[in-house]
Design a protein around this motif. Structure first.
Motif, PDB file in Angstrom:
ATOM      1  N   ILE A  98      -8.288   7.964  13.831  1.00  0.00           N
ATOM      2  CA  ILE A  98      -7.460   6.247  13.980  1.00  0.00           C
ATOM      3  C   ILE A  98      -7.839   6.039  12.629  1.00  0.00           C
ATOM      4  O   ILE A  98      -7.135   4.800  12.726  1.00  0.00           O
ATOM      5  CB  ILE A  98      -8.467   6.060  15.460  1.00  0.00           C
ATOM      6  CG1 ILE A  98      -9.861   5.717  14.742  1.00  0.00           C
ATOM      7  CG2 ILE A  98      -8.392   6.293  16.527  1.00  0.00           C
ATOM      8  CD1 ILE A  98     -10.127   4.768  16.099  1.00  0.00           C
ATOM      9  N   ILE A  99      -7.727   6.144  12.194  1.00  0.00           N
ATOM     10  CA  ILE A  99      -7.290   6.088  10.764  1.00  0.00           C
ATOM     11  C   ILE A  99      -5.417   5.540  10.490  1.00  0.00           C
ATOM     12  O   ILE A  99      -4.672   6.484  11.325  1.00  0.00           O
ATOM     13  CB  ILE A  99      -7.774   6.983   9.543  1.00  0.00           C
ATOM     14  CG1 ILE A  99      -9.328   6.839   8.920  1.00  0.00           C
ATOM     15  CG2 ILE A  99      -6.345   6.342   8.354  1.00  0.00           C
ATOM     16  CD1 ILE A  99      -8.899   8.345   8.282  1.00  0.00           C
ATOM     17  N   HIS A 100      -5.220   4.116   9.893  1.00  0.00           N
ATOM     18  CA  HIS A 100      -3.395   4.237  10.126  1.00  0.00           C
ATOM     19  C   HIS A 100      -3.447   4.781   8.545  1.00  0.00           C
ATOM     20  O   HIS A 100      -4.011   3.818   7.988  1.00  0.00           O
ATOM     21  CB  HIS A 100      -3.436   2.698   9.780  1.00  0.00           C
ATOM     22  CG  HIS A 100      -4.260   2.126  11.416  1.00  0.00           C
ATOM     23  ND1 HIS A 100      -3.460   2.750  12.146  1.00  0.00           N
ATOM     24  CD2 HIS A 100      -5.404   1.654  11.965  1.00  0.00           C
ATOM     25  CE1 HIS A 100      -4.161   1.664  13.524  1.00  0.00           C
ATOM     26  NE2 HIS A 100      -5.409   1.323  13.238  1.00  0.00           N
ATOM     27  N   PRO A 101      -3.361   5.817   7.834  1.00  0.00           N
ATOM     28  CA  PRO A 101      -2.809   6.065   6.749  1.00  0.00           C
ATOM     29  C   PRO A 101      -2.008   5.914   5.617  1.00  0.00           C
ATOM     30  O   PRO A 101      -3.025   5.067   4.316  1.00  0.00           O
ATOM     31  CB  PRO A 101      -3.060   7.584   6.829  1.00  0.00           C
ATOM     32  CG  PRO A 101      -2.275   7.645   8.406  1.00  0.00           C
ATOM     33  CD  PRO A 101      -2.690   6.612   9.028  1.00  0.00           C
ATOM     34  N   THR A 102      -0.700   5.265   5.686  1.00  0.00           N
ATOM     35  CA  THR A 102      -0.148   5.168   4.760  1.00  0.00           C
ATOM     36  C   THR A 102      -0.580   3.374   4.556  1.00  0.00           C
ATOM     37  O   THR A 102       0.004   3.229   3.718  1.00  0.00           O
ATOM     38  CB  THR A 102       1.547   4.879   5.114  1.00  0.00           C
ATOM     39  OG1 THR A 102       1.251   6.636   6.047  1.00  0.00           O
ATOM     40  CG2 THR A 102       2.513   4.771   5.069  1.00  0.00           C
ATOM     41  N   GLY A 103      -1.023   2.251   5.169  1.00  0.00           N
ATOM     42  CA  GLY A 103      -0.828   1.505   4.982  1.00  0.00           C
ATOM     43  C   GLY A 103      -1.456   1.181   3.350  1.00  0.00           C
ATOM     44  O   GLY A 103      -0.979   0.678   2.264  1.00  0.00           O
ATOM     45  N   PRO A 104      -2.725   1.452   3.393  1.00  0.00           N
ATOM     46  CA  PRO A 104      -3.434   0.984   2.241  1.00  0.00           C
ATOM     47  C   PRO A 104      -2.729   1.950   1.149  1.00  0.00           C
ATOM     48  O   PRO A 104      -2.727   1.335  -0.190  1.00  0.00           O
ATOM     49  CB  PRO A 104      -4.799   1.996   3.115  1.00  0.00           C
ATOM     50  CG  PRO A 104      -4.859   2.099   3.772  1.00  0.00           C
ATOM     51  CD  PRO A 104      -3.254   2.112   4.453  1.00  0.00           C
ATOM     52  N   VAL A 105      -2.402   4.006   1.207  1.00  0.00           N
ATOM     53  CA  VAL A 105      -1.925   4.481   0.215  1.00  0.00           C
ATOM     54  C   VAL A 105      -0.440   3.870  -0.524  1.00  0.00           C
ATOM     55  O   VAL A 105      -0.276   3.745  -1.269  1.00  0.00           O
ATOM     56  CB  VAL A 105      -2.197   5.628   0.797  1.00  0.00           C
ATOM     57  CG1 VAL A 105      -1.250   6.654   0.198  1.00  0.00           C
ATOM     58  CG2 VAL A 105      -3.257   6.203   1.029  1.00  0.00           C
ATOM     59  N   ALA A 106       0.852   3.595   0.428  1.00  0.00           N
ATOM     60  CA  ALA A 106       1.553   2.933   0.323  1.00  0.00           C
ATOM     61  C   ALA A 106       1.949   2.012  -0.141  1.00  0.00           C
ATOM     62  O   ALA A 106       3.045   1.836  -0.974  1.00  0.00           O
ATOM     63  CB  ALA A 106       2.226   3.257   1.618  1.00  0.00           C
ATOM     64  N   SER A 107       1.129   0.946   0.259  1.00  0.00           N
ATOM     65  CA  SER A 107       0.843   0.078  -0.574  1.00  0.00           C
ATOM     66  C   SER A 107       0.707  -0.469  -2.224  1.00  0.00           C
ATOM     67  O   SER A 107       1.085  -0.649  -2.374  1.00  0.00           O
ATOM     68  CB  SER A 107       0.437  -1.287   0.200  1.00  0.00           C
ATOM     69  OG  SER A 107       0.512  -1.458   1.587  1.00  0.00           O
ATOM     70  N   ALA A 108      -0.277   0.599  -1.934  1.00  0.00           N
ATOM     71  CA  ALA A 108      -0.587   0.528  -3.386  1.00  0.00           C
ATOM     72  C   ALA A 108       0.477   1.491  -4.963  1.00  0.00           C
ATOM     73  O   ALA A 108       0.908   0.629  -5.270  1.00  0.00           O
ATOM     74  CB  ALA A 108      -2.034   1.260  -3.758  1.00  0.00           C
ATOM     75  N   LEU A 109       1.079   2.347  -3.734  1.00  0.00           N
ATOM     76  CA  LEU A 109       2.033   3.887  -4.576  1.00  0.00           C
ATOM     77  C   LEU A 109       3.027   3.066  -4.978  1.00  0.00           C
ATOM     78  O   LEU A 109       3.251   2.427  -5.959  1.00  0.00           O
ATOM     79  CB  LEU A 109       1.781   4.221  -3.797  1.00  0.00           C
ATOM     80  CG  LEU A 109       2.190   5.848  -4.463  1.00  0.00           C
ATOM     81  CD1 LEU A 109       1.539   6.038  -5.311  1.00  0.00           C
ATOM     82  CD2 LEU A 109       2.440   7.303  -3.275  1.00  0.00           C
TER      83      LEU A 109
END
Lengths: 444, 444
Positions: A98-109
């Motif tokens: 139940i990780i929401h994976p894209t939020g943290p990664v794409a927001s930084a990237l």
């Protein structure tokens, strides 16, 4: 040597080694993230953060998505876009953690890609994949104890995923990548006790910022521990009482977590999805069979997994937020409107007579023989006819993924509220074209 | 109701209720923090962070101490000054928890005070006391399990202390203060595994930033959990396996932790301090008794608590950093130079013939009958005379606090390297005058 293993894998990952389904999953994940970030841009949780932090905003290099061309420094863009992308709880889900994976990664990237300029779509995809694999493998390595203790796993591992992604984009060599992982790992952000408050989506944005900061510092030679994940007092042991991080990292590059990423078709708790899915199908079938509508309904019986009533058993929701925790509202909008997007969770819809009438005709029963993504629905019409629907796996599950057309409908539904229909269609088109793009900054 | 209790206490705290010794401790803590922050301003750990993050710097409202008038936004100033203040491990210590309390709190508070403008010295003192009491009481509430697990307690509780201090300065009402505490508590920054790297002092700066961010968001109505500290999955239970937070908070305002704050006279591990203290006294006595110097020394015997040799048993340190972990170097500079400031930990001093000669004449023995702040030293002179010194409590302990004159010598020693002797004296003078100051921003 988990830290070295993870860093080494990420540094050596090449675009040519990505299977087509991984690239496709990355494009869909990015696309869905943009839609959610635009859709959440005007939510008070996002705008309040943006206004409160304006005094700290730096040189405008990076977009605040959905905010009429507003820009700020990459760090604040990562924070604000991260908040926006999660605020409706409508983003993606790696179902086994139940990780929401894209939020943290794409927001930084994305914020850093805009700041750097000239980043190619394929390099962006490569970095996104590296970051999402990193966070999901680490998440699986500490799941479920880490979550049980009370950590919001999306943001705790999200910081590290964001660091790996930005580090990959900035072409860190292995030792620097280890330091980036380390500086991210030491910023453990996110208590589950914040669920239900503004701070839940703040976690996602802060994780993006944490990871970006870690990569930018490491790129300048800043040092952390080279064994940050596995050390005696390293991340895994401090944040969990059990872990199998090494086993999980052993499957890096052979079992792709991003390919297991699922997208929510409906902006509410995932356990309601089978009922909504079935009710939307029944809405269509009623219409097809002699133009029946919800007005013809006598009563509705729903059988669901016990968790559904535990989490979403609210019988008479009074606003949109409460409606997200009501299987009855979910069923009613499916049957009456044949749709369950953000517009169907507006307060006035929740309180409208036509929805309340049908909602009150729905009874729900827990059935332990059903899976969490399963539901059985029986509609009794006033004319004596009954219609039944057995949803074995809800739309949006790994078994029944959303089609590109459905993802696009979701995107446009969200983005239209902010950009208008034409604007939404146009951003949708360019975001689908991530692969092969010459400059990702030109996408928005 | 720990969160409400803490918030309520902080909101209601008035300057008139502060005992004189608490005000004096606040002024000394602030004064010592400024000296340390200036003294650490040119350290590569500070300057690298500053350079790496320059692209994110916002409107220049707040000083980067010791950086020739450089200014940035309050959030980055909090980070950079926080790093600088801890980088030499020369800041203050709350001895019952080994929290370094002023770094996270004052770094956030001073940066925000400059940004707000017109903050009176007494209001600054009041906020500083509120923040330091908050972090130390919470720290005592989770000590020692929290530290044993692997958390760097200075920064984990520092985030919350900084939020309370800035929240107090911004005059948050009780509910907003609870939210500020909550948003800070969810950002749990600092793994002990980072000790020995740049990231250790980063923790202090990041804690300052975390707390400032939390207060600024809460001031705009951002919500977190109102039970963030005590909830089932709240801060205390997630970050520690045992806690007595309620007991500790019960003594707020009656037992003042800031009055127990100790200042390091020497820039090295605190366990070496009794030996250095004794050797400096012996240096003076040798001089007084017929002009003896270190050249007259045949050999030296030192008896210390076993921990001293475990932590600082390095016999032949090769540079300044290693020398901080050498009781032998510490003893030698005391005997030869009668001083142990940053200058006596420069690489060339560590390797100088006069120091190495005496260092190699020192033998150290663990003695379980001695306390950690105790040492027995015997100097055998070549002429057959012996001198002995029994240090029962080292200078800088709660029992033998540094005098204002000694604090001032420490301040000037550190600040002179950066500002020159005259500049250091002048900043020292205005910083002592915090109480009653019309505008703290004018101090630097």
């Amino acid at each position: 040597m988990a830290t070295e293993k993870l860093a080494s894998w990420a540094v050596n990952l090449s675009y040519s080694s990505l299977p087509p389904e991984v690239i496709q999953a990355a494009v869909s994940s990015f696309y869905n993230w943009v839609g959610c970030a635009i859709g959440g841009a005007l939510h008070p949780t996002t705008t309040t953060a943006s206004e409160a932090l304006t005094p700290f905003f730096g040189k405008a290099t990076s977009s605040l998505l959905g905010q009429k061309g507003a820009r700020t420094d990459a760090s604040h863009a990562a924070l604000i876009n991260g908040i926006a992308s999660h605020v409706h709880d409508y983003d993606d889900t790696h179902l086994s953690t139940i990780i929401h994976p894209t939020g943290p990664v794409a927001s930084a990237l994305f914020a850093q890609a805009e700041a750097l300029g000239g980043v190619k779509g394929d390099d962006f995809i490569l970095a996104l994949v590296a970051g999402i694999e990193a966070e999901c493998k680490l998440g699986m390595g500490v799941w479920p104890k880490h979550y049980d203790i009370g950590w919001h796993i999306t943001s705790t591992v999200g910081s590290i995923g964001a660091a790996v992604a930005v580090g990959k984009l900035m072409r860190l060599e292995r030792t620097s990548m280890q330091h980036a992982i380390s500086i991210a790992a030491t910023q453990v952000t996110g208590l589950r006790d914040m669920f239900g408050t503004d701070t839940k989506s703040f976690h996602v944005g802060r994780a993006a910022q944490n990871g970006l900061l870690a990569a930018v510092l490491a790129a300048r030679g800043y040092t952390g521990s080279l064994q940050a994940i596995e050390a005696k007092r390293g991340w895994a042991r401090v944040v969990s009482t059990e872990n199998n991080v090494d086993d999980q990292l052993a499957t890096l590059g052979t079992e792709w977590e991003i390919a297991r990423n699922a997208f929510k078709p409906f902006p509410c708790g995932i356990v309601v999805h089978p009922v909504i899915d079935g009710c939307i199908q029944l809405h269509r079938e009623m219409g097809a069979e002699g133009g029946r509508t919800a007005a013809d309904i006598e009563r509705v019986e729903v059988r669901v997994h016990p968790l559904v009533l535990e989490l979403t058993g609210k019988k008479t929701p009074q606003d949109g937020l409460q409606a997200k925790f009501s299987v009855y509202h979910g069923g009613a909008i499916g049957l009456v409107l044949g749709k369950a997007g953000p517009a169907q969770y507006e307060d006035q819809v929740v309180l409208s007579k036509e929805i309340v009438t049908v909602r009150d005709k729905i009874s729900a029963t827990a059935d332990e023989s059903l899976g969490a993504d399963e539901a059985k629905i029986t509609v009794y019409l006033k004319n004596g006819t009954t219609l039944t629907k057995h949803v074995q796996h809800a739309i949006g599950s790994v078994e029944v993924p959303m089609t590109p057309a459905q993802l696009e409908e979701k995107f446009v539904d969200q983005a239209s509220v902010v950009l208008g229909a034409q604007g939404a269609q146009s951003v949708s088109k360019v975001c689908w074209a991530l692969q092969g793009s010459a400059n990702v900054a030109a996408l928005v």
